[in-house]
Design a protein around this motif. Sequence first.
Motif, PDB file in Angstrom:
ATOM      1  N   ARG A 212       0.825  -1.210   0.000  1.00 42.60           N
ATOM      2  CA  ARG A 212       0.000   0.000   0.000  1.00 42.60           C
ATOM      3  C   ARG A 212       0.854   1.253   0.000  1.00 42.60           C
ATOM      4  O   ARG A 212       0.541   2.239  -0.679  1.00 42.60           O
ATOM      5  N   GLU A 215       2.187   1.804  -3.475  1.00 39.71           N
ATOM      6  CA  GLU A 215       1.141   2.314  -4.359  1.00 39.71           C
ATOM      7  C   GLU A 215       0.923   3.812  -4.154  1.00 39.71           C
ATOM      8  O   GLU A 215       0.750   4.563  -5.110  1.00 39.71           O
ATOM      9  N   ARG A 216       0.933   4.249  -2.894  1.00 40.60           N
ATOM     10  CA  ARG A 216       0.749   5.669  -2.606  1.00 40.60           C
ATOM     11  C   ARG A 216       1.896   6.494  -3.180  1.00 40.60           C
ATOM     12  O   ARG A 216       1.690   7.565  -3.740  1.00 40.60           O
ATOM     13  N   LYS A 217       3.123   5.982  -3.041  1.00 44.73           N
ATOM     14  CA  LYS A 217       4.271   6.714  -3.562  1.00 44.73           C
ATOM     15  C   LYS A 217       4.246   6.815  -5.080  1.00 44.73           C
ATOM     16  O   LYS A 217       4.591   7.826  -5.666  1.00 44.73           O
ATOM     17  N   SER A 218       3.825   5.731  -5.740  1.00 42.62           N
ATOM     18  CA  SER A 218       3.804   5.723  -7.215  1.00 42.62           C
ATOM     19  C   SER A 218       2.711   6.616  -7.778  1.00 42.62           C
ATOM     20  O   SER A 218       2.820   7.124  -8.902  1.00 42.62           O
ATOM     21  N   SER A 219       1.633   6.810  -7.017  1.00 39.96           N
ATOM     22  CA  SER A 219       0.520   7.634  -7.499  1.00 39.96           C
ATOM     23  C   SER A 219       0.669   9.097  -7.134  1.00 39.96           C
ATOM     24  O   SER A 219      -0.080   9.941  -7.623  1.00 39.96           O
ATOM     25  N   SER A 220       1.639   9.414  -6.279  1.00 39.28           N
ATOM     26  CA  SER A 220       1.815  10.822  -5.850  1.00 39.28           C
ATOM     27  C   SER A 220       2.763  11.571  -6.788  1.00 39.28           C
ATOM     28  O   SER A 220       3.424  10.997  -7.613  1.00 39.28           O
TER      29      SER A 220
END
Length: 220
Positions: A212, A215-220
């Motif tokens: 998770r 995923e947050r890092k890749s979407s930011s």
Amino acid sequence: MTLKTQSTASLLADRLRAMINNGTLTEGTRLVERDLASQFSVSRVPMREAIRLLEQEGLVDLYLNRGAVVRTLSADDICHIYHLRALLEGDAIFHSVPDFDAESLARAELVHHLLGGANDTEKQGALNLEFHNILYAACGNPRQLLLIAELRNQIERYEHLQRKLLADTPMFQDEHAAILDACRDGDAEKAREMTIEHILSAGKIVLDAVARSAERKSSS
């Protein structure tokens, strides 16, 4: 190396390990020997040895022309660590159960009770560690206990993951209770089975949290 230098290096390693575990030194951070020696008002010799000790524990990587860097654990690394822990800790409790005396069982039950009522995450972590240490102490293999401690150290630095683990304490308390039941019954095989399940369930929570976070890092 003199005894005094070795002692200083061990103390410095403890301080650096704590800084890694509490997030002051995050993964990927360079450990600049000169700067750290100045920060702790010591010479570079014990600081160099302290960093080598952390490298031996798997907390630090040493690179040519780059120096020491706080190790980053991949999902595979975490998976491997928890599977090793499951094997080692399951085996440790299997060999401890036959020599598990009434005093040790009473201590484990007390710590289990205290853990269930603890609200502070630092206290929960300390009690959880004590609970497992009591259960493994009679295994008769100090090298195995050292390996278990080193593997724990490699995971402990993920504080955000540790907080997630501690938030699931009620689930872990049920698992601890099942392990204690097996110890009371003198069922070494059951104790090993429940311990392996317990460690792997903790590993799954950590892996899910890592995924998770990625995923947050890749979407930011």
